[in-house]
Scaffold this motif. Structure first.
Motif, mmCIF file in Angstrom:
data_model
loop_
_atom_site.group_PDB
_atom_site.id
_atom_site.type_symbol
_atom_site.label_atom_id
_atom_site.label_comp_id
_atom_site.label_asym_id
_atom_site.label_seq_id
_atom_site.Cartn_x
_atom_site.Cartn_y
_atom_site.Cartn_z
ATOM 1 N N MET A 1 0.903 -1.360 0.037
ATOM 2 C CA MET A 1 0.013 0.136 0.033
ATOM 3 C C MET A 1 0.831 1.065 0.178
ATOM 4 S SD MET A 1 -2.946 1.200 -0.028
ATOM 5 C CE MET A 1 -3.868 -0.297 0.314
ATOM 6 N N ILE A 2 0.719 2.329 -1.034
ATOM 7 C CA ILE A 2 1.435 3.456 -1.009
ATOM 8 C C ILE A 2 0.900 4.320 0.178
ATOM 9 C CG2 ILE A 2 1.890 3.181 -3.356
ATOM 10 C CD1 ILE A 2 -0.250 5.168 -4.044
ATOM 11 N N GLU A 3 2.075 5.080 0.428
ATOM 12 C CA GLU A 3 1.655 6.055 1.417
ATOM 13 C C GLU A 3 0.699 7.237 0.900
ATOM 14 O OE1 GLU A 3 2.629 6.694 4.613
ATOM 15 O OE2 GLU A 3 1.356 8.708 4.511
ATOM 16 N N THR A 4 -0.442 7.396 1.655
ATOM 17 C CA THR A 4 -1.277 8.329 1.312
ATOM 18 C C THR A 4 -1.552 9.830 1.845
ATOM 19 O OG1 THR A 4 -3.029 7.801 2.886
ATOM 20 C CG2 THR A 4 -2.683 6.600 0.667
ATOM 21 N N SER A 5 -0.807 10.046 3.120
ATOM 22 C CA SER A 5 -1.009 11.411 3.770
ATOM 23 C C SER A 5 0.016 12.075 3.255
ATOM 24 C CB SER A 5 -1.066 10.895 5.200
ATOM 25 O OG SER A 5 -0.849 12.286 6.022
ATOM 26 N N PRO A 6 -0.148 13.336 2.826
ATOM 27 C CA PRO A 6 0.996 14.254 2.514
ATOM 28 C C PRO A 6 1.382 15.099 3.624
ATOM 29 C CG PRO A 6 -1.269 15.362 2.260
ATOM 30 C CD PRO A 6 -1.619 13.791 2.455
ATOM 31 N N LEU B 1 0.876 2.729 -10.165
ATOM 32 C CA LEU B 1 0.776 2.947 -8.569
ATOM 33 C C LEU B 1 0.811 1.702 -7.816
ATOM 34 C CD1 LEU B 1 -2.244 5.265 -8.532
ATOM 35 C CD2 LEU B 1 0.249 5.871 -8.307
ATOM 36 N N ASP B 2 0.595 0.455 -8.455
ATOM 37 C CA ASP B 2 0.780 -0.704 -7.482
ATOM 38 C C ASP B 2 2.237 -0.923 -7.721
ATOM 39 O OD1 ASP B 2 -0.525 -3.182 -6.654
ATOM 40 O OD2 ASP B 2 0.750 -4.011 -8.310
ATOM 41 N N ARG B 3 3.023 -0.411 -8.251
ATOM 42 C CA ARG B 3 4.468 -0.871 -8.350
ATOM 43 C C ARG B 3 5.270 0.374 -7.683
ATOM 44 N NH1 ARG B 3 5.810 -5.718 -9.937
ATOM 45 N NH2 ARG B 3 7.740 -4.804 -11.166
ATOM 46 N N ILE B 4 4.730 1.217 -6.906
ATOM 47 C CA ILE B 4 5.521 2.092 -6.326
ATOM 48 C C ILE B 4 6.038 1.247 -4.852
ATOM 49 C CG2 ILE B 4 5.251 4.247 -4.744
ATOM 50 C CD1 ILE B 4 5.085 4.742 -7.489
ATOM 51 N N PRO B 5 7.442 1.507 -4.637
ATOM 52 C CA PRO B 5 7.971 0.870 -3.531
ATOM 53 C C PRO B 5 7.478 0.964 -2.377
ATOM 54 C CG PRO B 5 9.713 1.829 -4.881
ATOM 55 C CD PRO B 5 8.236 2.354 -5.459
ATOM 56 N N PRO B 6 6.935 0.072 -1.370
ATOM 57 C CA PRO B 6 6.558 0.067 -0.227
ATOM 58 C C PRO B 6 7.166 1.148 0.700
ATOM 59 C CG PRO B 6 6.765 -2.062 -0.715
ATOM 60 C CD PRO B 6 7.473 -1.426 -1.691
ATOM 61 N N GLY B 7 6.331 1.975 1.301
ATOM 62 C CA GLY B 7 6.613 3.096 2.184
ATOM 63 C C GLY B 7 6.911 4.331 1.553
ATOM 64 N N TRP B 8 6.991 4.634 0.251
ATOM 65 C CA TRP B 8 7.293 5.670 -0.456
ATOM 66 C C TRP B 8 5.946 6.371 -0.862
ATOM 67 C CZ3 TRP B 8 11.992 4.764 -4.300
ATOM 68 C CH2 TRP B 8 12.954 4.889 -3.905
ATOM 69 N N ARG B 9 6.020 7.494 -1.161
ATOM 70 C CA ARG B 9 4.545 8.216 -1.472
ATOM 71 C C ARG B 9 4.566 8.694 -2.908
ATOM 72 N NH1 ARG B 9 2.296 14.203 0.190
ATOM 73 N NH2 ARG B 9 4.722 14.572 0.294
ATOM 74 N N ALA B 10 3.475 8.305 -3.617
ATOM 75 C CA ALA B 10 3.166 8.545 -4.663
ATOM 76 C C ALA B 10 2.333 10.018 -5.142
ATOM 77 C CB ALA B 10 2.307 7.599 -5.475
ATOM 78 N N ILE B 11 3.161 10.926 -5.758
ATOM 79 C CA ILE B 11 2.296 12.276 -6.136
ATOM 80 C C ILE B 11 2.043 12.279 -7.628
ATOM 81 C CG2 ILE B 11 2.710 14.697 -5.816
ATOM 82 C CD1 ILE B 11 4.927 14.530 -3.521
ATOM 83 N N VAL C 1 13.674 12.902 -3.878
ATOM 84 C CA VAL C 1 12.613 12.926 -4.743
ATOM 85 C C VAL C 1 12.892 12.063 -6.223
ATOM 86 C CG1 VAL C 1 10.896 14.150 -6.333
ATOM 87 C CG2 VAL C 1 11.512 15.025 -3.923
ATOM 88 N N CYS C 2 11.934 11.227 -6.494
ATOM 89 C CA CYS C 2 12.112 10.796 -7.667
ATOM 90 C C CYS C 2 11.034 10.980 -8.718
ATOM 91 C CB CYS C 2 11.942 9.086 -7.732
ATOM 92 S SG CYS C 2 13.167 8.119 -6.661
ATOM 93 N N PHE C 3 11.335 10.879 -10.088
ATOM 94 C CA PHE C 3 10.308 11.236 -11.115
ATOM 95 C C PHE C 3 10.353 10.026 -12.016
ATOM 96 C CE2 PHE C 3 12.109 15.347 -9.793
ATOM 97 C CZ PHE C 3 11.321 16.058 -9.873
ATOM 98 N N CYS C 4 9.141 9.935 -12.562
ATOM 99 C CA CYS C 4 8.813 8.695 -13.404
ATOM 100 C C CYS C 4 7.657 9.037 -14.343
ATOM 101 C CB CYS C 4 8.681 7.510 -12.406
ATOM 102 S SG CYS C 4 8.384 5.900 -13.488
ATOM 103 N N ASP D 1 9.155 0.964 -15.012
ATOM 104 C CA ASP D 1 8.723 0.095 -13.708
ATOM 105 C C ASP D 1 9.131 1.064 -12.536
ATOM 106 O OD1 ASP D 1 7.696 -1.506 -11.988
ATOM 107 O OD2 ASP D 1 8.817 -3.110 -12.705
ATOM 108 N N PRO D 2 8.031 1.430 -11.998
ATOM 109 C CA PRO D 2 8.564 2.037 -10.744
ATOM 110 C C PRO D 2 9.019 1.290 -9.586
ATOM 111 C CG PRO D 2 6.177 3.059 -11.342
ATOM 112 C CD PRO D 2 6.556 1.897 -12.211
ATOM 113 N N ALA D 3 8.915 -0.047 -9.638
ATOM 114 C CA ALA D 3 9.408 -0.763 -8.499
ATOM 115 C C ALA D 3 10.965 -1.093 -8.776
ATOM 116 C CB ALA D 3 8.884 -2.235 -9.033
#
Length: 241
Positions: free
Chosen positions: A1-6, A29-39, A84-87, A94-96
């Motif tokens: 599950m990706i981080e949701t709280s800004p 979004l399913d491939r975002i590393p665990p604990g990282w936040r998708a913006i 910060v990463c960009f993708c 693959d964000p993974a």
């Protein structure tokens, strides 16, 4: 599950510029590393991309000014993590794989890491776009001395140092300006190979003649910039130790 709280700082924030990517978003979004936040930065989508991203737990930022650089900058200013990463948000990358890209920055051995694209099929990267990219890499080497093979859209950098570069391009030249100004600041720029898949949907840049022309125009303007004195390198090295 990706981080949701800004409001809860993630170890790394992942900026995903988005324009009509409803089909690709669930996989990305399913491939975002665990604990990282998708913006996810919605840049004028009309296909419900923003609602899909919210439903999948991403932090969504709306950027009404159309342009790749405008979307990236909006995501950068919304980020709170040190790195910060960009993708791209079209499932071509693959964000993974982002932990491999971010590792040298997190470890303090590089200031900017780019994913060097390796196409998995001829459809992944049109010949005209690949040749243009090779020429751009040559021009970057001539302008900055940095030996790159690809202006990769998957990248990692320290947030405060990038903000200190004061990037001004808000269209296709943004990724190039990041490399050029970073090189002028003495940044250690590295490449890491990543597989490049056929994108989901049509490209808004290399998929159209207008988009390709605009990208060339923007990048020529960036390469013509006069090198500026900057203190951004101090912020990078200070944050990496």
């Amino acid at each position: 599950m990706i981080e949701t709280s800004p409001s809860s700082p993630a170890r790394v924030d992942v900026v995903l510029p988005c324009l009509d990517e409803a089909e690709a978003l669930p996989w990305v979004l399913d491939r975002i590393p665990p604990g990282w936040r998708a913006i996810v930065v919605d840049n004028g989508s009309t296909d419900g991309s923003a609602d899909i991203a919210r439903a999948l737990g991403a932090h969504v930022v709306t950027e009404p000014v159309r342009g790749f650089g405008a979307a990236c900058h909006a995501g950068l200013t919304a980020a709170t993590a040190d790195v910060v990463c960009f993708c791209d948000c079209d499932a071509s990358l693959d964000p993974a794989l982002l932990p491999d890209i971010a590792a040298p920055v997190l470890g303090g051995t590089a200031d900017l890491v780019l994913g060097r694209r390796r196409p998995t099929s001829p459809r992944a990267w049109p010949v005209h776009a690949r040749l243009a990219n090779l020429e751009l890499a040559r021009l970057i080497r001539r302008r900055t001395g940095v030996r790159l093979h690809d202006l990769g859209p998957m990248r990692a950098v320290r947030r405060e140092a990038l903000l200190a570069l004061d990037l001004t391009d808000r269209r296709s030249g943004y990724p190039l300006q990041m490399v050029v100004r970073g090189a002028d600041a003495g940044w250690r720029v590295r490449e890491t190979e990543v597989p490049y898949h056929p994108r989901t949907g049509r490209s808004k840049v290399t998929g159209t003649w207008r988009g390709t022309w605009q990208a060339v125009h923007d990048m020529r303007a960036v390469l013509a910039e006069t090198p500026a004195t900057t203190t951004a390198v101090a912020g990078v090295r200070g944050g990496g130790r």
